[in-house]
Design a protein around this motif. Structure first.
Motif, short mmCIF file in Angstrom:
data_model
loop_
_atom_site.label_atom_id
_atom_site.label_comp_id
_atom_site.label_asym_id
_atom_site.label_seq_id
_atom_site.Cartn_x
_atom_site.Cartn_y
_atom_site.Cartn_z
N MET A 204 20.35 -15.03 11.90
CA MET A 204 20.84 -13.86 11.17
C MET A 204 20.27 -12.59 11.81
N GLU A 205 21.16 -11.67 12.16
CA GLU A 205 20.73 -10.43 12.81
C GLU A 205 20.12 -9.49 11.78
N VAL A 206 18.96 -8.97 12.10
CA VAL A 206 18.23 -8.10 11.19
C VAL A 206 18.57 -6.65 11.47
N GLU A 207 19.02 -5.92 10.44
CA GLU A 207 19.32 -4.50 10.60
C GLU A 207 18.02 -3.71 10.71
N MET A 208 17.96 -2.79 11.65
CA MET A 208 16.73 -2.04 11.92
C MET A 208 16.96 -0.54 11.71
N LYS A 209 15.86 0.15 11.41
CA LYS A 209 15.89 1.61 11.31
C LYS A 209 14.79 2.17 12.21
N VAL A 210 15.09 3.26 12.89
CA VAL A 210 14.17 3.84 13.87
C VAL A 210 13.41 5.01 13.27
N PHE A 211 12.09 5.02 13.48
CA PHE A 211 11.22 6.12 13.07
C PHE A 211 10.59 6.72 14.33
N HIS B 109 2.87 5.89 18.07
CA HIS B 109 3.54 4.78 18.75
C HIS B 109 4.91 5.14 19.32
N GLY B 110 5.34 6.38 19.10
CA GLY B 110 6.66 6.78 19.62
C GLY B 110 7.77 6.30 18.69
N HIS B 111 8.93 6.02 19.27
CA HIS B 111 10.06 5.55 18.48
C HIS B 111 9.88 4.07 18.15
N ILE B 112 9.79 3.80 16.85
CA ILE B 112 9.54 2.43 16.41
C ILE B 112 10.69 1.98 15.51
N ALA B 113 11.00 0.71 15.57
CA ALA B 113 12.09 0.15 14.76
C ALA B 113 11.52 -0.81 13.72
N LEU B 114 11.95 -0.64 12.48
CA LEU B 114 11.52 -1.50 11.38
C LEU B 114 12.73 -2.12 10.70
N PRO B 115 12.60 -3.35 10.24
CA PRO B 115 13.71 -4.00 9.51
C PRO B 115 14.09 -3.21 8.26
N GLU B 116 15.34 -3.30 7.88
CA GLU B 116 15.85 -2.56 6.72
C GLU B 116 15.07 -2.90 5.45
N LEU B 117 14.63 -4.16 5.32
CA LEU B 117 13.87 -4.53 4.12
C LEU B 117 12.58 -3.73 4.01
N LEU B 118 11.92 -3.49 5.13
CA LEU B 118 10.69 -2.69 5.10
C LEU B 118 10.99 -1.26 4.68
N VAL B 119 12.13 -0.74 5.10
CA VAL B 119 12.52 0.62 4.71
C VAL B 119 12.73 0.69 3.20
N HIS C 120 -0.18 5.59 8.46
CA HIS C 120 -0.99 4.46 8.96
C HIS C 120 -0.36 3.13 8.57
N SER C 121 0.10 3.02 7.34
CA SER C 121 0.69 1.77 6.86
C SER C 121 1.97 1.43 7.61
N ILE C 122 2.77 2.44 7.89
CA ILE C 122 3.98 2.22 8.69
C ILE C 122 3.59 1.73 10.09
N GLY C 123 2.55 2.33 10.65
CA GLY C 123 2.09 1.91 11.98
C GLY C 123 1.59 0.47 12.00
N VAL C 124 0.89 0.07 10.96
CA VAL C 124 0.38 -1.31 10.89
C VAL C 124 1.54 -2.28 10.74
N GLY C 125 2.54 -1.93 9.92
CA GLY C 125 3.71 -2.79 9.78
C GLY C 125 4.42 -2.98 11.11
N TYR C 126 4.51 -1.91 11.87
CA TYR C 126 5.15 -1.98 13.20
C TYR C 126 4.35 -2.86 14.16
N LEU C 127 3.04 -2.64 14.23
CA LEU C 127 2.21 -3.41 15.17
C LEU C 127 2.13 -4.88 14.77
N ALA C 128 2.15 -5.15 13.47
CA ALA C 128 2.17 -6.54 13.02
C ALA C 128 3.41 -7.24 13.54
N GLY C 129 4.54 -6.54 13.50
CA GLY C 129 5.78 -7.10 14.03
C GLY C 129 5.73 -7.32 15.52
#
Length: 526
Positions: A1-8, A13-23, A57-66
């Motif tokens: 299943m393809e995961v929809e992503m959103k870019v911050f 960390h520059g431009h980072i992409a997170l899954p829609e669920l995290l958003v 910071h929390s957004i950054g940790v979510g990104y790095l965890a991924g």
């Protein structure tokens, strides 16, 4: 299943992409609350650049965890890391700090210990409770299931990734229903528990982000390169347990990692002015505790210190409490408490901090900070009373500061296993001699600081007033309208300030010489 992503666009960390669920988690009042909690607490009053918050910071940790879990998945498909696993790890990284109170660690490490003596409460417990509250209040269960998660199994797993002790404590309170839902993951994928909060050696993405972020906002150089470490992270079986290991040539980079933690704490978090700022804010909160009410669920009300017991109330508890206390209307009851709190916060705003007297040389001790604090307070109090010094013993503040590399007295590298280029599937420990002869001999030290509750250059409210008869009898002061009197009064206060500092410095040095050496220890390299 393809995961929809959103870019911050993140400044670190520059431009980072997170899954829609995290958003969807981010776009909730419970997560947005983190915008109003400073990452470094009271440090913002000392370092003008330390304006960043737990939110970014929390957004950054979510990104790095991924990134880390994805790297392990691509490098080692045999680990059977599923999309469910990766999404759970990212949510845990994103939500790991949901439970922080006003001014971050000041709340649980200072205020709560004084408001509720003997309390062992930590913000990780509130993170677990706030996660439940966030999901429930925003009806995210269906969104989580639609994204491929299985409830309640994956929710329990996410909580365990944030803090396994707090999660298991909650499970025990809920009964045995969820106790074994992640038994398979704990046995076959224990390395996933090392990504967000690594209890084994402290190397986790939480620190990767705050090292880079804190250094950037503080204006400090960051010698640790997490991008390089990402490329050499690998899961190996050590003593029949799978754990994250690193290439042997990365040992120097990892020493930089632990040294960087020490630098940030030494230069910012444990800075002597930062610590007294947080002491003053905490004191103001204590004065206002019980006066200011916070509305919670079902029309209930809570104090600042009890808001943690109701997530509806706790959602409203942020750094904004500083301003609320500062401009709170003076009530008929407990008026003095609010006026005291407001006076303290006004002094913080004006950079009028309590007087710093002295700090000891670093020493090593297995005694707790609380035990050392009690010992120093008793020692200084006895001497003030015996010598009848012009000091109010209730105004003496003793702080014990502990500096280490993250694993208390232990060498942190002793908990890290390394693999070699020729044998990537077998990991082993590395001795300090294999790294460098320039490594530290000790990895933890303590020092004691003493402050006095008086603003330098201002009249004190303590024993100085008790000594006032001389001032009242003095005809010179009664005739005091002459302009020449001002400088004399200022000189008197300067002499008094200097006297206080000299007395406290002398007593702290006496304690250090007489007591500190008796329970200190040293390590010698043969």
């Amino acid at each position: 299943m393809e995961v929809e992503m959103k870019v911050f666009n993140d400044p670190i960390h520059g431009h980072i992409a997170l899954p829609e669920l995290l958003v969807q988690f981010i776009d909730t009042p419970q997560f947005q609350r983190l915008r109003y909690i400073k990452q470094l607490g009271g440090a913002y009053f000392v370092f003008p650049g330390a304006s960043h918050n737990r939110f970014e910071h929390s957004i950054g940790v979510g990104y790095l965890a991924g990134r880390l879990v994805q790297a392990l998945h691509e490098r080692q498909p045999e680990l059977n890391i599923t999309q469910r696993d990766m999404l759970c790890v990212q949510i845990a990284g994103l939500c790991h700090d949901l439970g922080h109170g006003p001014f971050s660690h000041m709340f649980d490490a200072n205020f709560m210990k004084k408001a509720i003596p003997g309390s062992t409460w930590k913000h990780e417990e509130a993170s677990i409770c706030m996660l439940d509250h966030l999901i429930r209040q925003n009806n995210l269960e269906n969104e989580m299931v639609a994204a491929g998660l299985v409830l309640p199994e994956d929710l329990v797993f996410i909580k365990e990734l944030i803090d396994i002790n707090a999660a298991q404590h909650q499970v025990e309170n809920n009964g045995a229903r969820d106790a074994e839902v992640n038994g398979d993951r704990r046995i076959n994928k224990p390395f996933l528990y090392e990504i967000v909060s690594n209890k084994r050696n402290g190397i986790d993405v939480d620190k990767w982000d705050y090292f880079a972020r804190d250094c950037s906002y503080l204006g400090m150089a960051n010698n640790f390169d997490y991008n390089r470490l990402l490329k050499f992270a690998r899961v190996c079986t050590v003593q029949e347990k799978k754990q994250i290991c690193f290439r042997d040539k990365e040992k120097g980079n990892l020493y930089d990692f632990f040294y960087m933690r020490n630098c940030i704490h030494r230069r910012a978090c444990q800075h002597r002015v930062v610590k007294i700022v947080e002491e003053m804010i905490s004191e103001a909160f204590l004065q206002a505790d019980g006066v200011i009410e916070i509305k919670g669920s079902e029309e209930s009300t809570f104090r600042i210190s009890t808001a943690k017991d109701d997530m509806e109330a706790y959602t409203k508890l942020t750094d904004v409490m500083f301003q609320k206390i500062l401009y709170y209307p003076i009530p008929e009851e407990n008026a003095q408490n609010i006026m005291n709190a407001q006076n303290i916060l006004r002094n913080v705003m004006r950079h009028k901090f309590y007087m710093f007297a002295h700090e000891t040389k670093p020493f090593c001790s297995k005694m707790s900070e609380e035990e050392i604090t009690d010992q120093v307070v008793i020692f200084i109090t006895e001497r003030i009373l015996i010598n009848q010094d012009p000091l109010d013993v209730t105004k003496v503040i003793v702080q014990v500061v502990t500096m280490n590399y993250g694993m208390k007295v232990n060498n942190p590298i002793d908990g890290v296993n390394f693999y070699s280029k020729t044998n990537p599937n077998e990991a082993h420990l590395i001795t300090r001699e294999e790294v460098s002869l320039f490594l530290p001999n000790m990895f933890e030290e303590k020092l004691v600081r003493v402050y006095y509750k008086k603003i330098k250059g201002e009249e004190a409210e303590g024993p100085e007033e008790a000594e006032g008869p001389e001032e009242a009898e003095g005809p010179e002061e009664a005739e005091g309208p002459e302009e020449a009197e001002g400088p004399e009064e200022g000189e008197r206060l300067r002499v008094l300030d200097d006297q206080i500092i000299i007395i406290l410095k002398d007593y702290l040095e006496q304690w250090y010489q007489e007591k500190a050496m008796t329970f200190s220890y040293s390590l010698t390299i043969v």
